[in-house]
Design an enzyme around this catalytic site. Structure first.
Site, PDB file in Angstrom:
ATOM      1  N   ASP A   4      74.641  57.915  39.215  1.00 25.53           N
ATOM      2  CA  ASP A   4      75.898  57.744  39.942  1.00 25.53           C
ATOM      3  C   ASP A   4      75.755  56.652  40.989  1.00 25.53           C
ATOM      4  O   ASP A   4      74.666  56.181  41.269  1.00 25.53           O
ATOM      5  CB  ASP A   4      76.249  59.042  40.677  1.00 25.53           C
ATOM      6  CG  ASP A   4      76.895  60.050  39.760  1.00 25.53           C
ATOM      7  OD1 ASP A   4      77.452  59.636  38.739  1.00 25.53           O
ATOM      8  OD2 ASP A   4      76.823  61.250  40.083  1.00 25.53           O
ATOM      9  N   LYS A  28      80.105  53.127  38.361  1.00 23.88           N
ATOM     10  CA  LYS A  28      81.018  51.994  38.419  1.00 23.88           C
ATOM     11  C   LYS A  28      80.839  51.181  37.164  1.00 23.88           C
ATOM     12  O   LYS A  28      79.764  51.138  36.586  1.00 23.88           O
ATOM     13  CB  LYS A  28      80.587  51.086  39.587  1.00 23.88           C
ATOM     14  CG  LYS A  28      81.543  51.037  40.741  1.00 23.88           C
ATOM     15  CD  LYS A  28      81.052  49.990  41.692  1.00 23.88           C
ATOM     16  CE  LYS A  28      81.646  50.171  43.072  1.00 23.88           C
ATOM     17  NZ  LYS A  28      80.991  49.305  44.046  1.00 23.88           N
TER      18      LYS A  28
END
Ligand code: SAH
Length: 410
Positions: free
Chosen positions: A195, A218
């Site tokens: 993450d 992302k």
């Protein structure tokens, strides 16, 4: 010279001569390995007897006789009498049995190593000549410390048939707030699915160059990878025999969608384990000197995700001055939360603290009373990640402030 062997004693007979404390200690080790131990000794120390009774270890109650070694794969002698130990060793030589002599390790044909394991790796330490067990244990302890904290390369070089997934709580940011188990599992990983939050950046530098790191926090265009895709990635790599680590911020089961990842693995028949982490819900307020419970001030904690609707339970928690309300992912929702709290009758002066970038060099705490917090947060340009704390524990003077505090002048 010495050749260290990895010997499997499971289901094999080990004869232990002598019933004292040395026997007791090593008896456990042999039993743990699944050996079929029997003991020959005229008497037993209470410790030895207790272990033997518990594990139904047969006892021949008499002194050693030469024929005793005949059916054993391995013999251990610790009679407290060097002459007897020597006689056992001599008999083992004649009958070609390996023999560990506790009273004089150099004399027996085998020695126990000082041993440690990490996951499924086992390391044993012994000396080439002479015997210095304390020294071997010191080396073993040093190796054990490095192994367990993931500082030695533990990756498998031969892929297994079935891989597995470990959901690991990475804590609130600093790598040294991860658990020792998490560090070891990372050192074993072939694939790391990470993450954006948590310790990803710091630990990434420590991973081997051939570890596949997949960043799901992302991707181009700033959209996170959808949960179903993450689940599919975990399953796919595990099915290819890889050790997959799903590295998550904080604790995997606190607003981390860890439960869904576990379900996906279970549904696919992929082995999955969860390693807890230090949750930001508790540790980020703490980093600003805010205890989420405090004797006489708050006796319960309500942790909530700011992105959802505002549940009646949350309003009730905010109204109850013995309850601390902790909001994660709440920066955007702050005005909505505050409006709802005020409309529900929460006193305007009740304290609120926002802790931004907890446990990082950019950490900042913004405090204000409920009726002012929205204005102050806007003026201070508060951003994610931040944890919002509603309740009396958020008062600036509750404990000594631990970090720089921006006070509301209102
Ligand atoms: N599973 C995580 C929470 C994931 S939700 C845990 O147990 O901590 C992500 C939210 O956690 C962020 O929006 C923010 O509210 C909070 N958070 C995580 N790390 C943080 C940090 N270092 N500082 C402030 N807030 C943090």
């Amino acid at each position: 010279m010495t050749t260290m062997l990895g010997v499997s004693l499971r289901g094999r007979e080990v004869l232990m001569v002598g019933g004292g404390l040395v026997t007791a200690r090593r008896l456990r080790r042999f039993l743990d390995d699944g050996a079929l131990v029997r003991v020959v000794a005229p008497e037993l120390a209470p410790e030895t007897r207790a272990i033997m009774v518990e594990n139904a270890v047969p006892w021949t109650k008499r002194p050693f006789r030469r024929g005793d070694v005949r059916t054993a794969w391995l013999v251990h002698t610790a009679t407290g009498d060097r002459r007897v130990d020597r006689a056992v060793v001599a008999q083992c030589e004649r009958q070609r049995r390996l023999c560990i002599n506790a009273s004089d390790g150099a004399m027996g044909s085998a020695r126990l190593t000082a041993q440690t394991s990490a996951g499924d790796v086992v390391v044993g330490v012994t000396g080439v000549v002479g015997v210095d067990p304390r020294r071997s244990m010191d080396v073993r302890d040093a190796v054990a410390a490095m192994l367990s904290s993931g500082r030695l390369p533990l990756r498998r070089r031969r892929p297994g048939l079935v891989g597995r997934v470990d959901l690991i709580g990475g804590g609130p940011g600093p790598a040294d707030l991860m658990t020792v188990r998490a560090r070891r599992l990372l050192a074993e990983a072939d694939v790391v699915v990470a993450d954006r939050l948590g310790p990803a950046a710091e630990v990434r530098g420590e991973l081997g160059s051939d570890v596949l790191v997949i960043d799901v926090g992302k991707r181009p265009g700033d959209h996170p990878v959808p949960q179903e895709e993450i689940n599919a990635l975990l399953v796919e790599h595990a099915r290819a025999g890889k050790r997959v680590v799903r590295l998550k911020g904080g604790d995997p089961f606190v607003f981390g969608r860890g439960g869904e990842e576990v379900l996906a693995c279970v549904a696919a028949g992929v082995p999955v384990m969860v390693t807890p982490g230090v949750s930001s819900a508790i540790s980020v307020p703490q980093s600003a000197g805010i205890p989420v419970t405090h004797r006489g001030t708050a006796s319960a904690v309500h942790v909530v995700n700011g992105q959802g609707g505002i549940a009646p339970a949350t309003l009730a928690a905010m109204l109850d001055d013995a309850v601390t309300t902790v909001v994660l992912m709440g920066v955007a929702a702050l005005p909505r939360l505050v409006d709802a709290a005020l409309a529900h009758g929460v006193p305007t002066e009740s304290p609120v603290a926002i802790v931004e970038n907890g446990h990082s060099p950019h950490q900042r705490t913004i405090r204000a009373r409920l009726s002012d917090i929205v204005t102050v947060a806007q003026a201070e340009r508060v951003e994610n990640p931040a944890v919002i704390v509603f309740g009396d524990v958020a008062r600036a003077d509750l404990l000594l402030p631990v970090s720089a505090t921006v006070e509301s002048t209102a």
